[in-house]
Design a protein around this motif. Structure first.
Motif, PDB file in Angstrom:
ATOM      1  N   PRO A 109      -5.652  -0.348  -5.922  1.00 39.74           N
ATOM      2  CA  PRO A 109      -4.298   0.178  -6.516  1.00 39.74           C
ATOM      3  C   PRO A 109      -3.865  -0.117  -7.727  1.00 39.74           C
ATOM      4  O   PRO A 109      -3.366   0.902  -8.306  1.00 39.74           O
ATOM      5  CB  PRO A 109      -3.372  -0.534  -5.390  1.00 39.74           C
ATOM      6  CG  PRO A 109      -4.072  -0.635  -4.000  1.00 39.74           C
ATOM      7  CD  PRO A 109      -5.244  -1.146  -4.800  1.00 39.74           C
ATOM      8  N   VAL A 110      -3.943  -1.396  -8.299  1.00 37.09           N
ATOM      9  CA  VAL A 110      -3.434  -1.378  -9.769  1.00 37.09           C
ATOM     10  C   VAL A 110      -4.513  -0.966 -10.522  1.00 37.09           C
ATOM     11  O   VAL A 110      -4.077  -0.341 -11.559  1.00 37.09           O
ATOM     12  CB  VAL A 110      -3.388  -3.069  -9.989  1.00 37.09           C
ATOM     13  CG1 VAL A 110      -4.422  -3.622  -9.887  1.00 37.09           C
ATOM     14  CG2 VAL A 110      -2.260  -3.156 -11.289  1.00 37.09           C
ATOM     15  N   ASP A 123       0.848  -1.109   0.251  1.00 40.88           N
ATOM     16  CA  ASP A 123      -0.010  -0.110   0.017  1.00 40.88           C
ATOM     17  C   ASP A 123       0.830   1.278   0.006  1.00 40.88           C
ATOM     18  O   ASP A 123       0.646   2.306  -0.643  1.00 40.88           O
ATOM     19  CB  ASP A 123      -0.998   0.063   1.172  1.00 40.88           C
ATOM     20  CG  ASP A 123      -2.282   0.777   1.081  1.00 40.88           C
ATOM     21  OD1 ASP A 123      -2.657   1.245  -0.357  1.00 40.88           O
ATOM     22  OD2 ASP A 123      -2.695   1.429   1.845  1.00 40.88           O
ATOM     23  N   THR A 125      -4.217   5.517  -0.766  1.00 42.53           N
ATOM     24  CA  THR A 125      -3.924   4.380  -0.013  1.00 42.53           C
ATOM     25  C   THR A 125      -5.508   3.979   0.536  1.00 42.53           C
ATOM     26  O   THR A 125      -6.420   4.342   0.114  1.00 42.53           O
ATOM     27  CB  THR A 125      -3.023   4.444   1.003  1.00 42.53           C
ATOM     28  OG1 THR A 125      -3.611   5.708   1.975  1.00 42.53           O
ATOM     29  CG2 THR A 125      -1.546   5.080   0.511  1.00 42.53           C
ATOM     30  N   LYS A 157      -6.629 -10.372 -17.723  1.00 44.52           N
ATOM     31  CA  LYS A 157      -6.545  -9.464 -19.077  1.00 44.52           C
ATOM     32  C   LYS A 157      -7.164  -8.332 -18.664  1.00 44.52           C
ATOM     33  O   LYS A 157      -8.318  -8.038 -18.232  1.00 44.52           O
ATOM     34  CB  LYS A 157      -7.135 -10.135 -20.258  1.00 44.52           C
ATOM     35  CG  LYS A 157      -7.508  -9.379 -21.566  1.00 44.52           C
ATOM     36  CD  LYS A 157      -6.201  -8.904 -22.198  1.00 44.52           C
ATOM     37  CE  LYS A 157      -6.587  -7.941 -23.195  1.00 44.52           C
ATOM     38  NZ  LYS A 157      -5.395  -7.554 -24.018  1.00 44.52           N
ATOM     39  N   ALA A 205      -1.782   4.599 -16.560  1.00 44.80           N
ATOM     40  CA  ALA A 205      -1.035   4.238 -17.770  1.00 44.80           C
ATOM     41  C   ALA A 205      -1.575   4.322 -18.874  1.00 44.80           C
ATOM     42  O   ALA A 205      -1.101   4.521 -20.081  1.00 44.80           O
ATOM     43  CB  ALA A 205      -0.394   2.761 -17.263  1.00 44.80           C
ATOM     44  N   PHE A 232     -11.037  -5.624 -15.689  1.00 44.19           N
ATOM     45  CA  PHE A 232     -10.302  -6.823 -15.668  1.00 44.19           C
ATOM     46  C   PHE A 232     -11.334  -8.230 -16.347  1.00 44.19           C
ATOM     47  O   PHE A 232     -12.370  -8.048 -15.690  1.00 44.19           O
ATOM     48  CB  PHE A 232      -9.873  -7.568 -14.195  1.00 44.19           C
ATOM     49  CG  PHE A 232      -9.009  -6.196 -13.742  1.00 44.19           C
ATOM     50  CD1 PHE A 232      -7.713  -6.219 -13.878  1.00 44.19           C
ATOM     51  CD2 PHE A 232      -9.453  -5.436 -12.832  1.00 44.19           C
ATOM     52  CE1 PHE A 232      -6.901  -5.389 -13.414  1.00 44.19           C
ATOM     53  CE2 PHE A 232      -8.560  -4.397 -12.259  1.00 44.19           C
ATOM     54  CZ  PHE A 232      -7.448  -4.390 -12.628  1.00 44.19           C
ATOM     55  N   ARG A 242      -3.334   2.753 -10.992  1.00 43.98           N
ATOM     56  CA  ARG A 242      -2.163   2.704 -11.828  1.00 43.98           C
ATOM     57  C   ARG A 242      -2.399   2.432 -13.173  1.00 43.98           C
ATOM     58  O   ARG A 242      -1.923   3.193 -13.969  1.00 43.98           O
ATOM     59  CB  ARG A 242      -1.023   2.015 -11.145  1.00 43.98           C
ATOM     60  CG  ARG A 242      -0.540   2.874  -9.918  1.00 43.98           C
ATOM     61  CD  ARG A 242      -0.022   1.926  -8.986  1.00 43.98           C
ATOM     62  NE  ARG A 242       0.679   2.795  -7.680  1.00 43.98           N
ATOM     63  CZ  ARG A 242      -0.132   3.062  -6.701  1.00 43.98           C
ATOM     64  NH1 ARG A 242      -1.330   2.259  -6.363  1.00 43.98           N
ATOM     65  NH2 ARG A 242       0.394   3.685  -5.639  1.00 43.98           N
ATOM     66  N   LEU A 243      -3.394   1.830 -13.654  1.00 41.21           N
ATOM     67  CA  LEU A 243      -3.755   1.525 -14.882  1.00 41.21           C
ATOM     68  C   LEU A 243      -4.316   2.510 -15.337  1.00 41.21           C
ATOM     69  O   LEU A 243      -4.005   2.833 -16.487  1.00 41.21           O
ATOM     70  CB  LEU A 243      -4.428   0.036 -14.859  1.00 41.21           C
ATOM     71  CG  LEU A 243      -3.747  -1.200 -14.958  1.00 41.21           C
ATOM     72  CD1 LEU A 243      -4.855  -2.588 -14.650  1.00 41.21           C
ATOM     73  CD2 LEU A 243      -3.341  -1.457 -16.334  1.00 41.21           C
ATOM     74  N   MET A 300      -8.395  -4.726  -2.688  1.00 40.40           N
ATOM     75  CA  MET A 300      -6.929  -4.526  -2.734  1.00 40.40           C
ATOM     76  C   MET A 300      -6.535  -4.605  -4.365  1.00 40.40           C
ATOM     77  O   MET A 300      -5.358  -4.392  -4.692  1.00 40.40           O
ATOM     78  CB  MET A 300      -6.149  -5.696  -2.026  1.00 40.40           C
ATOM     79  CG  MET A 300      -6.116  -5.258  -0.542  1.00 40.40           C
ATOM     80  SD  MET A 300      -5.283  -6.800   0.308  1.00 40.40           S
ATOM     81  CE  MET A 300      -3.598  -6.249   0.253  1.00 40.40           C
ATOM     82  N   LEU A 301      -7.718  -4.813  -5.138  1.00 41.44           N
ATOM     83  CA  LEU A 301      -7.538  -4.525  -6.767  1.00 41.44           C
ATOM     84  C   LEU A 301      -7.141  -3.002  -7.036  1.00 41.44           C
ATOM     85  O   LEU A 301      -6.757  -2.564  -7.955  1.00 41.44           O
ATOM     86  CB  LEU A 301      -8.552  -5.061  -7.488  1.00 41.44           C
ATOM     87  CG  LEU A 301      -8.431  -6.388  -8.151  1.00 41.44           C
ATOM     88  CD1 LEU A 301      -9.686  -6.804  -8.572  1.00 41.44           C
ATOM     89  CD2 LEU A 301      -7.353  -6.208  -9.263  1.00 41.44           C
ATOM     90  N   THR A 324     -10.660  -8.113  -3.545  1.00 40.14           N
ATOM     91  CA  THR A 324     -11.214  -7.167  -4.509  1.00 40.14           C
ATOM     92  C   THR A 324     -10.938  -5.636  -4.292  1.00 40.14           C
ATOM     93  O   THR A 324     -10.657  -4.916  -5.034  1.00 40.14           O
ATOM     94  CB  THR A 324     -12.561  -7.453  -4.994  1.00 40.14           C
ATOM     95  OG1 THR A 324     -13.547  -7.376  -3.736  1.00 40.14           O
ATOM     96  CG2 THR A 324     -13.023  -8.713  -5.570  1.00 40.14           C
TER      97      THR A 324
END
Lengths: 225, 225
Positions: free
Chosen positions: B205-206, A122, B117, A222, B213, B221, B209-210, B202-203, B200
């Protein structure tokens, strides 16, 4: 390319075998090569001992972490999460300086049983800890979000899926992306700097629960867009 | 079905509008309906005020959290993470007892800026906190892993993607799955009990960032297997 794979577990075996098959000059690094070779029993998960794997991969050498890293152009960290920094310390900061370190490790803490929790998350990540501990290394976090066999043979799923790269060094990410593409990955997403490893490391909790719900580790994310 | 949507932000509007369109009897709950209606300025993200949305959705009522929950068969928690338990407390434990609570909230902490966070994670989750605070409610965590417009129109992506349900009550998960399917979701994965909401949540954070990006929140997903 001269590649050192640190770690003799399933992930290390998978990466070393695939890289050898693709024509790279591969050595595996371990803490104590004699002790690794002396083990003749399957591990706790029922996997054959490393010595059996090595007999099937005559082109791959087994040496100390330090010897492996010293001779390599690129170093793969395929150790367990808690073993990552100790293994890289044995590899030696001088032997890592200037090199791409492809870091697959996840900060899993099994001390309270299954599913594991994360020992860093985190506000920090294991990828960042590795980069801070070895500031001269060019760390790229990748491949930590899928199982060992899909890391090296993503096309086995029959449908495209995604992998991620996180790192501060653009050239290092380009080198790693080329390696990933040589494995068969066709959707490599650059998330940004090494702090974005927080995101992919925090994918592990849902990955582990998906493995439970689906009854198999043979799946991957994906990013549909 | 009589459905209360708690929260007047983008997620609340999306869910309430879609459920209304699908023929459900929808009310939106807010802390103070008069104050909500009195706001005529766009919010901090530039979204029009709720009063403008309401004019376009004449079939949807705006009432207090308590009145919304009291008349509902199913309650959607579309509040912000830090507002979730306070809003449900105002809705009232008695008004939630025995009812399905479809919980979309994420425990995002923006106090140190962006990316946020998580104020609960890894060894607990907001879904579990809600279930513990309202033991008579039948909490199902879902839809917290994609953006508001894809929650309600997943087919807009043009390819199948996945959503998850976590909860202790199988019948409640079946009811929620049916609702999700009515939105167009075709791959609803039951992760298990409410503790799987840790995965889920904790998904995020990514996911965040996705979004950085890819430069868009229009992705989701798919669990390829």
């Amino acid at each position: 390319m001269k590649i050192a794979v640190l770690g003799t577990g399933m992930v290390g075996q998978a990466l070393a075998g695939r890289l050898d098959e693709l024509g790279h000059d591969v050595v595996v690094g371990t803490r104590d090569p004699q002790a690794t070779l002396a083990r003749t029993e399957p591990d706790g998960m029922g996997n054959p001992p490393f010595s059996a794997w090595l007999q099937d991969h005559q082109g791959v050498g087994l040496v100390t972490f330090a010897d492996a890293a010293a001779g390599a152009e690129l170093v793969v960290n395929a150790t367990s999460g808690s073993g990552a920094i100790p293994a890289l310390e044995q590899a030696g900061a001088d032997n890592l300086a200037g090199k791409v370190v492809l870091d697959i490790s996840n900060p899993l803490d099994f001390s309270a049983g299954f599913p594991p929790t994360l020992f860093v998350k985190d506000t920090d990540s294991l990828g960042e800890q590795v980069q801070r501990a070895f500031p001269q290394a060019r760390v790229v976090k990748t491949l930590n979000t899928l199982n060992a066999s899909l890391m090296i043979h993503p096309k086995d799923l029959g449908q495209e899926s995604s992998v991620f790269v996180s790192g501060d060094d653009a050239a290092a990410k380009a080198t790693v992306t080329e390696l990933l593409e040589s494995f068969g990955h066709t959707d490599v997403i650059d998330l940004g700097d090494i702090s974005t490893a927080r995101g992919t490391e925090m994918l592990l909790p849902v990955w582990l629960r998906l493995m439970g719900a689906l009854g198999t580790p043979a799946f991957n994310f994906k990013v549909v867009r």
